[in-house]
Design a protein around this motif. Sequence first.
Motif, PDB file in Angstrom:
ATOM      1  N   GLN A  36       0.832  -1.202   0.000  1.00 21.21           N
ATOM      2  CA  GLN A  36       0.000   0.000   0.000  1.00 21.21           C
ATOM      3  C   GLN A  36       0.871   1.257   0.000  1.00 21.21           C
ATOM      4  N   ALA A  37       1.991   1.200   0.698  1.00 27.48           N
ATOM      5  CA  ALA A  37       2.928   2.335   0.707  1.00 27.48           C
ATOM      6  C   ALA A  37       3.500   2.556  -0.689  1.00 27.48           C
ATOM      7  N   GLU A  38       3.769   1.471  -1.403  1.00 23.31           N
ATOM      8  CA  GLU A  38       4.272   1.596  -2.777  1.00 23.31           C
ATOM      9  C   GLU A  38       3.213   2.237  -3.678  1.00 23.31           C
ATOM     10  N   VAL A  39       1.962   1.812  -3.505  1.00 24.68           N
ATOM     11  CA  VAL A  39       0.869   2.397  -4.290  1.00 24.68           C
ATOM     12  C   VAL A  39       0.735   3.886  -3.960  1.00 24.68           C
ATOM     13  N   LEU A  40       0.787   4.237  -2.673  1.00 24.11           N
ATOM     14  CA  LEU A  40       0.683   5.635  -2.267  1.00 24.11           C
ATOM     15  C   LEU A  40       1.832   6.465  -2.838  1.00 24.11           C
ATOM     16  N   THR A  41       3.021   5.911  -2.852  1.00 30.44           N
ATOM     17  CA  THR A  41       4.172   6.610  -3.429  1.00 30.44           C
ATOM     18  C   THR A  41       3.911   6.966  -4.891  1.00 30.44           C
ATOM     19  N   LEU A  42       3.345   6.031  -5.629  1.00 30.22           N
ATOM     20  CA  LEU A  42       3.042   6.290  -7.036  1.00 30.22           C
ATOM     21  C   LEU A  42       1.876   7.260  -7.181  1.00 30.22           C
ATOM     22  N   MET A  43       0.919   7.210  -6.258  1.00 32.96           N
ATOM     23  CA  MET A  43      -0.182   8.180  -6.267  1.00 32.96           C
ATOM     24  C   MET A  43       0.361   9.591  -6.060  1.00 32.96           C
ATOM     25  N   VAL A  44       1.307   9.727  -5.123  1.00 34.84           N
ATOM     26  CA  VAL A  44       1.915  11.031  -4.840  1.00 34.84           C
ATOM     27  C   VAL A  44       2.618  11.560  -6.095  1.00 34.84           C
ATOM     28  N   GLU A  60      -5.705  -4.319 -11.888  1.00 35.60           N
ATOM     29  CA  GLU A  60      -6.315  -3.024 -11.576  1.00 35.60           C
ATOM     30  C   GLU A  60      -7.227  -3.117 -10.356  1.00 35.60           C
ATOM     31  N   GLY A  61      -7.943  -4.222 -10.209  1.00 34.33           N
ATOM     32  CA  GLY A  61      -8.801  -4.411  -9.042  1.00 34.33           C
ATOM     33  C   GLY A  61      -8.003  -4.408  -7.745  1.00 34.33           C
ATOM     34  N   THR A  62      -6.813  -4.982  -7.782  1.00 32.12           N
ATOM     35  CA  THR A  62      -5.948  -5.013  -6.596  1.00 32.12           C
ATOM     36  C   THR A  62      -5.491  -3.604  -6.238  1.00 32.12           C
ATOM     37  N   VAL A  63      -5.140  -2.823  -7.240  1.00 36.51           N
ATOM     38  CA  VAL A  63      -4.722  -1.437  -7.002  1.00 36.51           C
ATOM     39  C   VAL A  63      -5.877  -0.656  -6.374  1.00 36.51           C
ATOM     40  N   LYS A  64      -7.092  -0.870  -6.877  1.00 33.91           N
ATOM     41  CA  LYS A  64      -8.260  -0.174  -6.330  1.00 33.91           C
ATOM     42  C   LYS A  64      -8.497  -0.553  -4.875  1.00 33.91           C
ATOM     43  N   VAL A  65      -8.292  -1.820  -4.536  1.00 37.00           N
ATOM     44  CA  VAL A  65      -8.445  -2.261  -3.142  1.00 37.00           C
ATOM     45  C   VAL A  65      -7.394  -1.572  -2.262  1.00 37.00           C
ATOM     46  N   HIS A  66      -6.165  -1.488  -2.750  1.00 32.90           N
ATOM     47  CA  HIS A  66      -5.099  -0.805  -1.994  1.00 32.90           C
ATOM     48  C   HIS A  66      -5.425   0.681  -1.815  1.00 32.90           C
ATOM     49  N   ILE A  67      -5.922   1.309  -2.863  1.00 34.70           N
ATOM     50  CA  ILE A  67      -6.260   2.741  -2.771  1.00 34.70           C
ATOM     51  C   ILE A  67      -7.383   2.956  -1.760  1.00 34.70           C
ATOM     52  N   ASN A  78     -10.854  10.986  -1.426  1.00 34.79           N
ATOM     53  CA  ASN A  78     -10.391  10.868  -2.812  1.00 34.79           C
ATOM     54  C   ASN A  78      -8.860  10.911  -2.834  1.00 34.79           C
ATOM     55  N   ARG A  79      -8.320  10.655  -4.025  1.00 38.17           N
ATOM     56  CA  ARG A  79      -6.862  10.576  -4.175  1.00 38.17           C
ATOM     57  C   ARG A  79      -6.167  11.878  -3.805  1.00 38.17           C
ATOM     58  N   THR A  80      -6.739  12.986  -4.213  1.00 42.71           N
ATOM     59  CA  THR A  80      -6.124  14.285  -3.936  1.00 42.71           C
ATOM     60  C   THR A  80      -6.037  14.521  -2.432  1.00 42.71           C
ATOM     61  N   GLN A  81      -7.124  14.244  -1.722  1.00 47.48           N
ATOM     62  CA  GLN A  81      -7.117  14.403  -0.271  1.00 47.48           C
ATOM     63  C   GLN A  81      -6.095  13.472   0.372  1.00 47.48           C
ATOM     64  N   ALA A  82      -5.959  12.261  -0.154  1.00 50.35           N
ATOM     65  CA  ALA A  82      -4.991  11.309   0.396  1.00 50.35           C
ATOM     66  C   ALA A  82      -3.564  11.828   0.243  1.00 50.35           C
ATOM     67  N   VAL A  83      -3.251  12.359  -0.930  1.00 51.13           N
ATOM     68  CA  VAL A  83      -1.903  12.892  -1.180  1.00 51.13           C
ATOM     69  C   VAL A  83      -1.635  14.085  -0.266  1.00 51.13           C
ATOM     70  N   LEU A  84      -2.632  14.967  -0.125  1.00 56.33           N
ATOM     71  CA  LEU A  84      -2.473  16.119   0.763  1.00 56.33           C
ATOM     72  C   LEU A  84      -2.322  15.687   2.223  1.00 56.33           C
ATOM     73  N   ALA A  85      -3.104  14.698   2.639  1.00 55.11           N
ATOM     74  CA  ALA A  85      -3.020  14.209   4.022  1.00 55.11           C
ATOM     75  C   ALA A  85      -1.651  13.593   4.287  1.00 55.11           C
TER      76      ALA A  85
END
Length: 100
Positions: A36-44, A60-67, A78-85
Amino acid sequence: MPRQAIVGELGLGAPRQEETPRRPQTASDIGLTERQAEVLTLMVQGKPNKEICRELNLAEGTVKVHITAILKALGASNRTQAVLAASRIGLKLGTPGSTP
């Protein structure tokens, strides 16, 4: 007249105290797995789900579960709020494939 006296006399409360710097939190501190940290890093980095899938060799379903888990852990909707948080709490993230 000292600022504290003026503030007290006007009923404005105590002067604001400086926040003490906190050590950056790691993904595991907030309950994220290494993946999940790896996914968040790529989201950032602004990567879309399909690119995250390709880079981490995930469905893609696995990525969605991690997100979804990331959003919940960060209290974001949402993704933007997650990156800001993540930025606001000083979340220390590594690079995908390395230990954060």
